[in-house]
Design an enzyme around this catalytic site. Structure first.
Site, short mmCIF file in Angstrom:
data_model
loop_
_atom_site.label_atom_id
_atom_site.label_comp_id
_atom_site.label_asym_id
_atom_site.label_seq_id
_atom_site.Cartn_x
_atom_site.Cartn_y
_atom_site.Cartn_z
N GLU A 171 -56.76 4.31 17.08
CA GLU A 171 -56.07 4.55 15.81
C GLU A 171 -55.45 3.29 15.20
O GLU A 171 -54.29 3.27 14.81
CB GLU A 171 -55.01 5.64 15.99
CG GLU A 171 -55.59 6.97 16.45
CD GLU A 171 -54.54 8.04 16.66
OE1 GLU A 171 -53.34 7.75 16.44
OE2 GLU A 171 -54.91 9.16 17.04
N GLU A 289 -61.81 14.19 20.73
CA GLU A 289 -60.56 14.97 20.73
C GLU A 289 -60.69 16.20 19.84
O GLU A 289 -59.79 16.53 19.06
CB GLU A 289 -59.39 14.11 20.25
CG GLU A 289 -59.19 12.83 21.04
CD GLU A 289 -57.97 12.04 20.60
OE1 GLU A 289 -57.09 12.61 19.92
OE2 GLU A 289 -57.88 10.84 20.94
#
Length: 393
Positions: A171, A289
């Site tokens: 991220e 995820e």
């Protein structure tokens, strides 16, 4: 792990064909009924690993044996939900707590499961001693870089030979709703070390464990937008392209796949286009995820089927779109759910205004939802022997 805010119109999902490991079926015979097979077994037909994030407290809870049973029986890979993050591994400077992560590694070894390592570099869930030291000036920029190198090296070496894929950097890219809206590197590491920390992290990880596959991992990478300055997927595509061209040892890109039924999201054609673009750079891909959350309105919480059923159907479609695209990209190595039961989902604790939930394949009583059967159907019907060319009448 982040919420999707891009509003896109969905379209029809693509029917896929062609698999690996096809079981031959003689003319006139019917293949065995696969409906009772596990996700793990069905994924093996495609050389695709089906994984889940694991909550270690739930895995070790003797009062909740069903959780452990399903992690073992349904999945061929596991990811530590939290116990491999820096704050968990080194809560006190210089003192490592390997126990919970080692326990997951041993569980996976006993059950012949691969392990995705999550995560070496992330701006969140850092130990307090690190962030406070930087804030008060007792940790300099030079020392911070050395600490990051030491952390990556120590962790990757500790688990050397036991990790299949590492999320090396997680991220790092901003979002179009940030200011400025043009995508840029964000967070603690970019702020204090500049953009070169990403290439450094991959080089340090490769030196520490030459055999692990090294991934960049992020959310909202499911499909391209307009390929302008606010298109996060396009930004990451160009970033990893430059890393590859510069000789940085990056092996793959992980698309987290956190979706919400309140958004338009994508169709399988759009998702496959993004996966194909990354694999066209010589990279592997993975969904890392995956979950699909819904708003928990008063009607949903009150058990109103008029509100619950449309959400379950939309959730099922979104799960299926990601799986279809993964099956259609031969470099998509794994498909990991960020938890598999609403009983232990991170979503209701993170998305509270408004409250969201219903994000996983199983409900809180471990009953499989419509999405579970959609994923299973995708794995079964993606080609022979269960889907064959039409015969002539």
């Amino acid at each position: 792990m982040r919420l999707r805010r891009l509003l896109l119109v969905s379209a029809a999902a693509v029917a896929l064909g062609g698999t690996l490991n096809v079981v031959p079926v003689s003319a006139g015979s019917s293949p065995p009924d696969p409906s009772n097979q596990s996700l793990k077994a069905l994924g093996q037909r495609h050389n695709l690993y089906i994984g889940t994030a694991v909550d270690m407290a739930a895995l070790d809870d003797p009062a909740d044996p069903k959780y452990r049973e399903l992690v073992k029986s349904e999945f061929s890979s596991v990811t530590a939900e939290n116990v491999m993050k820096w704050e968990s591994l080194e809560p006190t400077r210089g003192t490592y707590n390997w126990g919970p992560a080692d326990k997951l590694i041993e569980f996976a070894r006993k059950n012949n499961q691969k392990v995705r390592g999550h995560v070496l570099v992330w701006q969140n869930q850092l130990p307090t001693w690190l962030t406070e030291g930087v804030a008060n000036g007792t940790i300099s920029t030079t020392e911070l870089r050395d600490l990051l190198k030491k952390h990556i090296t120590n962790v990757a070496k500790h688990f050397k030979g036991k990790i299949w894929q590492w999320d090396v950097v997680n991220e790092a890219a901003s979002d179009p709703w940030d200011s400025p809206s043009s995508i840029h590197l964000k967070g603690f590491w970019a702020q204090h070390l500049g953009p070169n920390y990403i290439a450094d992290a991959f080089r340090w990880a490769r030196a520490a464990d030459p055999s692990a596959l090294l991934f960049y991992n992020d959310y909202n990478l499911e499909a391209f937008g307009d390929k302008g300055p606010s298109d996060k997927t396009y930004y990451v595509y160009n970033m990893v392209k430059q890393l590859k061209q510069s000789g940085v040892p990056i092996d793959g890109v992980g698309s987290q796949g956190h979706l919400g039924t309140q958004y338009g999201n994508y169709n399988a054609f759009q998702v496959k286009e993004a996966l194909d673009a990354f694999s066209g750079l010589g990279l592997s891909t993975a969904f890392t995820e995956v979950d699909v959350r819904s708003q928990m309105t008063a009607g949903v919480q009150g058990g109103d089927s008029n509100e619950i059923n449309p959400r379950l159907q939309a959730s099922s479609d979104n799960f299926s779109v990601l799986m279809q695209a993964c099956l259609a990209n031969r470099h998509c190595l794994s498909f990991t759910f960020w938890g598999f039961t609403d009983k232990h989902s991170w979503v209701p604790t993170w998305f509270t205004d408004p409250l969201e939930g219903l994000a996983t394949l199983y409900d809180e009583s471990y009953q499989p939802k419509r999405a579970y059967y959609a994923i299973k159907s995708d794995l079964i019907f993606a080609g022979p022997p269960y889907v064959l060319p039409r015969g002539k009448k």
